[in-house]
Enzyme design. Structure first.
Site, PDB file in Angstrom:
ATOM      1  N   GLU A 177      18.738   7.460 -22.682  1.00 35.49           N
ATOM      2  CA  GLU A 177      17.490   7.256 -21.855  1.00 35.49           C
ATOM      3  C   GLU A 177      17.116   5.660 -21.792  1.00 35.49           C
ATOM      4  O   GLU A 177      17.435   5.153 -22.777  1.00 35.49           O
ATOM      5  CB  GLU A 177      16.158   8.112 -22.231  1.00 35.49           C
ATOM      6  CG  GLU A 177      16.441   9.668 -22.415  1.00 35.49           C
ATOM      7  CD  GLU A 177      15.440  10.107 -23.091  1.00 35.49           C
ATOM      8  OE1 GLU A 177      14.352   9.597 -23.414  1.00 35.49           O
ATOM      9  OE2 GLU A 177      15.530  11.406 -23.239  1.00 35.49           O
TER      10      GLU A 177
ATOM     11  N   GLY B  39      17.338   5.491 -30.792  1.00 30.54           N
ATOM     12  CA  GLY B  39      18.465   5.131 -31.888  1.00 30.54           C
ATOM     13  C   GLY B  39      17.426   4.116 -32.793  1.00 30.54           C
ATOM     14  O   GLY B  39      16.511   3.846 -32.380  1.00 30.54           O
TER      15      GLY B  39
ATOM     16  N   LEU C 230       5.369   1.190 -38.894  1.00 29.96           N
ATOM     17  CA  LEU C 230       4.841   1.765 -40.428  1.00 29.96           C
ATOM     18  C   LEU C 230       4.374   3.057 -40.368  1.00 29.96           C
ATOM     19  O   LEU C 230       4.761   3.557 -41.229  1.00 29.96           O
ATOM     20  CB  LEU C 230       3.768   0.692 -40.433  1.00 29.96           C
ATOM     21  CG  LEU C 230       3.450   0.238 -41.959  1.00 29.96           C
ATOM     22  CD1 LEU C 230       4.407   0.044 -42.927  1.00 29.96           C
ATOM     23  CD2 LEU C 230       2.249  -0.628 -42.109  1.00 29.96           C
ATOM     24  N   HIS C 231       3.537   3.419 -39.469  1.00 31.98           N
ATOM     25  CA  HIS C 231       3.022   4.926 -39.478  1.00 31.98           C
ATOM     26  C   HIS C 231       2.265   5.440 -40.491  1.00 31.98           C
ATOM     27  O   HIS C 231       1.851   6.919 -40.462  1.00 31.98           O
ATOM     28  CB  HIS C 231       4.183   5.634 -38.880  1.00 31.98           C
ATOM     29  CG  HIS C 231       5.158   5.479 -37.801  1.00 31.98           C
ATOM     30  ND1 HIS C 231       4.419   4.747 -36.691  1.00 31.98           N
ATOM     31  CD2 HIS C 231       6.186   5.306 -37.595  1.00 31.98           C
ATOM     32  CE1 HIS C 231       5.070   4.500 -35.906  1.00 31.98           C
ATOM     33  NE2 HIS C 231       6.475   4.873 -36.234  1.00 31.98           N
TER      34      HIS C 231
ATOM     35  N   CYS D 151      10.534   8.196 -26.302  1.00 33.00           N
ATOM     36  CA  CYS D 151      11.862   8.289 -26.764  1.00 33.00           C
ATOM     37  C   CYS D 151      12.560   9.520 -26.726  1.00 33.00           C
ATOM     38  O   CYS D 151      11.876  10.289 -27.701  1.00 33.00           O
ATOM     39  CB  CYS D 151      12.113   7.206 -27.948  1.00 33.00           C
ATOM     40  SG  CYS D 151      10.983   7.380 -29.048  1.00 33.00           S
TER      41      CYS D 151
ATOM     42  N   ASN E 114       2.646  10.986 -28.669  1.00 29.75           N
ATOM     43  CA  ASN E 114       3.017  11.786 -27.510  1.00 29.75           C
ATOM     44  C   ASN E 114       3.811  12.826 -27.969  1.00 29.75           C
ATOM     45  O   ASN E 114       4.756  12.951 -28.281  1.00 29.75           O
ATOM     46  CB  ASN E 114       4.167  10.608 -26.924  1.00 29.75           C
ATOM     47  CG  ASN E 114       4.088  10.894 -25.400  1.00 29.75           C
ATOM     48  OD1 ASN E 114       3.796  12.026 -24.849  1.00 29.75           O
ATOM     49  ND2 ASN E 114       4.575   9.993 -24.694  1.00 29.75           N
TER      50      ASN E 114
ATOM     51  N   CYS F 171      12.685  10.379 -38.140  1.00 30.68           N
ATOM     52  CA  CYS F 171      11.071  10.557 -38.298  1.00 30.68           C
ATOM     53  C   CYS F 171      10.435  11.805 -38.007  1.00 30.68           C
ATOM     54  O   CYS F 171      11.137  12.459 -36.700  1.00 30.68           O
ATOM     55  CB  CYS F 171      10.614   9.320 -37.316  1.00 30.68           C
ATOM     56  SG  CYS F 171      11.015   7.664 -38.087  1.00 30.68           S
TER      57      CYS F 171
ATOM     58  N   CYS G   7      12.886  -0.507 -21.240  1.00 32.61           N
ATOM     59  CA  CYS G   7      12.742   0.152 -22.661  1.00 32.61           C
ATOM     60  C   CYS G   7      14.377   0.355 -22.809  1.00 32.61           C
ATOM     61  O   CYS G   7      14.857   1.317 -22.067  1.00 32.61           O
ATOM     62  CB  CYS G   7      12.102   0.895 -22.848  1.00 32.61           C
ATOM     63  SG  CYS G   7      11.964   1.917 -24.503  1.00 32.61           S
TER      64      CYS G   7
ATOM     65  N   CYS H  12      19.598   9.616 -33.373  1.00 30.69           N
ATOM     66  CA  CYS H  12      19.194   8.692 -34.322  1.00 30.69           C
ATOM     67  C   CYS H  12      19.159   9.169 -35.653  1.00 30.69           C
ATOM     68  O   CYS H  12      18.952  10.382 -35.833  1.00 30.69           O
ATOM     69  CB  CYS H  12      17.549   8.179 -33.964  1.00 30.69           C
ATOM     70  SG  CYS H  12      16.975   7.064 -35.233  1.00 30.69           S
TER      71      CYS H  12
ATOM     72  N   CYS I  15       9.375  12.421 -33.954  1.00 30.54           N
ATOM     73  CA  CYS I  15      10.049  11.718 -32.988  1.00 30.54           C
ATOM     74  C   CYS I  15      11.282  12.783 -32.465  1.00 30.54           C
ATOM     75  O   CYS I  15      11.810  13.523 -33.154  1.00 30.54           O
ATOM     76  CB  CYS I  15      10.854  10.577 -33.631  1.00 30.54           C
ATOM     77  SG  CYS I  15      11.857   9.485 -32.033  1.00 30.54           S
TER      78      CYS I  15
HETATM   79  N1  SAH Z   1      14.102   3.398 -34.275  1.00 28.65           N
HETATM   80  C1  SAH Z   1      13.208   2.270 -33.707  1.00 28.65           C
HETATM   81  C2  SAH Z   1      12.697   2.487 -32.357  1.00 28.65           C
HETATM   82  C3  SAH Z   1      12.139   3.748 -32.107  1.00 28.65           C
HETATM   83  S1  SAH Z   1      11.172   4.156 -30.667  1.00 28.65           S
HETATM   84  C4  SAH Z   1      11.641   2.481 -34.605  1.00 28.65           C
HETATM   85  O1  SAH Z   1      11.702   3.575 -35.633  1.00 28.65           O
HETATM   86  O2  SAH Z   1      10.942   1.558 -34.508  1.00 28.65           O
HETATM   87  C5  SAH Z   1       9.714   2.915 -30.634  1.00 28.65           C
HETATM   88  C6  SAH Z   1       8.549   3.718 -31.479  1.00 28.65           C
HETATM   89  O3  SAH Z   1       8.170   4.634 -30.782  1.00 28.65           O
HETATM   90  C7  SAH Z   1       8.506   3.780 -32.805  1.00 28.65           C
HETATM   91  O4  SAH Z   1       7.460   3.263 -33.469  1.00 28.65           O
HETATM   92  C8  SAH Z   1       8.575   5.406 -33.067  1.00 28.65           C
HETATM   93  O5  SAH Z   1       8.291   5.670 -34.140  1.00 28.65           O
HETATM   94  C9  SAH Z   1       7.668   5.767 -31.930  1.00 28.65           C
HETATM   95  N2  SAH Z   1       7.673   7.294 -31.751  1.00 28.65           N
HETATM   96  C10 SAH Z   1       8.640   8.016 -31.733  1.00 28.65           C
HETATM   97  N3  SAH Z   1       8.343   9.252 -31.310  1.00 28.65           N
HETATM   98  C11 SAH Z   1       6.926   9.218 -31.011  1.00 28.65           C
HETATM   99  C12 SAH Z   1       6.057  10.087 -30.281  1.00 28.65           C
HETATM  100  N4  SAH Z   1       6.588  11.304 -30.140  1.00 28.65           N
HETATM  101  N5  SAH Z   1       4.762   9.757 -29.985  1.00 28.65           N
HETATM  102  C13 SAH Z   1       4.584   8.402 -30.085  1.00 28.65           C
HETATM  103  N6  SAH Z   1       5.477   7.385 -30.540  1.00 28.65           N
HETATM  104  C14 SAH Z   1       6.421   7.843 -30.976  1.00 28.65           C
END
Ligand code: SAH
Length: 351
Positions: free
Chosen positions: A90, A160, A216-217, A334, A291, A115, A104, A111, A118
């Site tokens: 995408e 990814g 970071l999260h 994503c 999301n 996480c 984007c 990936c 995700c």
């Molecule tokens: N692998 C990279 C790029 C990921 S996408 C990374 O980890 O940063 C970019 C951001 O979107 C990341 O911070 C990821 O954690 C976040 N993300 C992934 N799924 C999500 C979701 N369902 N809701 C909100 N953010 C999300």
């Protein structure tokens, strides 16, 4: 067949030189690629016919097909691209105003980071994208703009882990930066990583002005290990050390992304812990309300909880931005469109 967009400018120059084609032809080819981006070599009308057919014999121009195209009311457009081997990725075009057009990009099919919240990593990683496939996303999205409008920013926040595919990503971003490429300078490019310390250091040593975002999260290892399994190998301390190194080397303030998951990592005590963790760093915290992903057990916090979290960070001296959500209705987070499309018979276009 080689993918023309996979060739570095030097490789294309060399290919032409071997065929005694004058140098200015390379500029013409690049204009057809990055300026108007024509559909086929036969449309490169200022090149000689023999050169056009030589190019067509050796190179393919496009390797992807648009499997789905969705538009949302706020102008966000998302493409699901089918690659030559049938895999899908995408990419998204976000419009802020006439001058701000952000794309984007994805760097991998799937990936490996896994996480917990995700969609991209639910089925693991299939493969790295090639440089050409990354460049092609930019060009496919650029063609959605009216002629005369340009792409201004790139965020590498699609599917990814970008730092797991730096060898292919960096040449693609270089092409994006060249004046006869897309002319998007490194300062307008953000690379988002799960936080691979080695990759961050390597990117710092490239000595470009890319903007780095670290996902970071969570403010402690116990929680981060659960949400971001890649953390189990590294730990937060090593991620922050690498981020500090990035700032020292490039002078660019690192952004920390923090997905807010209701009841999981969005409580005031998490915010206070985050303040303590990032204390003394010129950091920018980007709060991202979750999301929703079908089948995952998380919830988006109420906006009052998000605001309260932001307030604690600000009181603690951190710069905070809440990521304005775009394109929700088109599954712009994503990995989501790919899953929806994979689970439905025929991906359809939505207005
Ligand atoms: N692998 C990279 C790029 C990921 S996408 C990374 O980890 O940063 C970019 C951001 O979107 C990341 O911070 C990821 O954690 C976040 N993300 C992934 N799924 C999500 C979701 N369902 N809701 C909100 N953010 C999300």
């Amino acid at each position: 067949m080689l993918h023309l967009l996979d060739q570095t400018p030097e490789q294309l120059d060399a290919w032409l030189a071997e065929r005694q084609v004058p140098k200015y032809r390379a500029r013409q080819v690049r204009r057809w690629l990055f300026g108007d981006t024509v559909d086929g070599f036969d449309r490169m009308t200022d090149l000689s016919k023999p050169l056009r057919s030589q190019l067509a014999e050796e190179f393919s121009l496009w390797t992807t097909e648009v499997a789905a195209h969705r538009k949302s009311a706020d102008g966000t457009e998302k493409l699901l691209l089918q690659l030559a081997d049938g895999q899908r990725v995408e990419c998204v075009l976000l419009r802020d105003d006439k001058e701000h057009h952000t794309v984007c990009l994805s760097t991998q099919v799937g990936c490996a980071m896994g996480c917990a919240f995700c969609a991209s990593g639910l089925d693991g990683v299939v493969r790295n994208l090639t440089t050409g496939e990354i460049v092609e996303q930019m060009l496919r999205l650029k063609r959605l703009l009216p002629s005369g409008e340009r792409l201004s920013h790139i965020v590498v926040m699609g599917m990814g882990e970008p730092l797991a595919n730096l060898d292919r990503l960096l040449p693609a971003l270089e092409v994006a930066g060249q004046p006869d490429g897309l002319g998007i300078s490194a300062r307008r490019i953000t690379i988002s990583t799960v936080g691979l310390p080695k990759g961050i250091r390597r990117l710092a040593d490239v000595d470009c002005q890319y903007h780095l975002a670290v996902s970071l999260h969570a403010p402690n290892d116990e929680l981060r290990n659960r949400l971001v399994p890649a953390n189990r190998k590294t730990g937060i301390a090593a991620v922050l050390e690498a981020a500090d190194y990035y700032f020292e080397k490039t002078g660019r303030r690192v952004m920390f992304e923090y997905v807010l998951l209701a009841g999981v990592n969005d409580q005031p005590e998490h915010a206070r812990e985050l303040v303590a963790l990032l204390h003394g760093r010129p950091a920018l915290v980007n709060l991202i309300p979750y999301n929703p992903v079908a089948g995952l057990p998380f919830h988006t916090p109420k906006s009052a909880a998000t605001a309260r979290f932001a307030e604690v960070l600000e009181h603690g001296g951190l710069s905070v931005a809440i990521r304005y959500r775009k394109g929700d209705r088109i599954d712009a987070a994503c990995g989501q469109l790919r899953r929806v499309a994979a689970n439905s018979v025929s991906p359809s276009s939505e207005k």
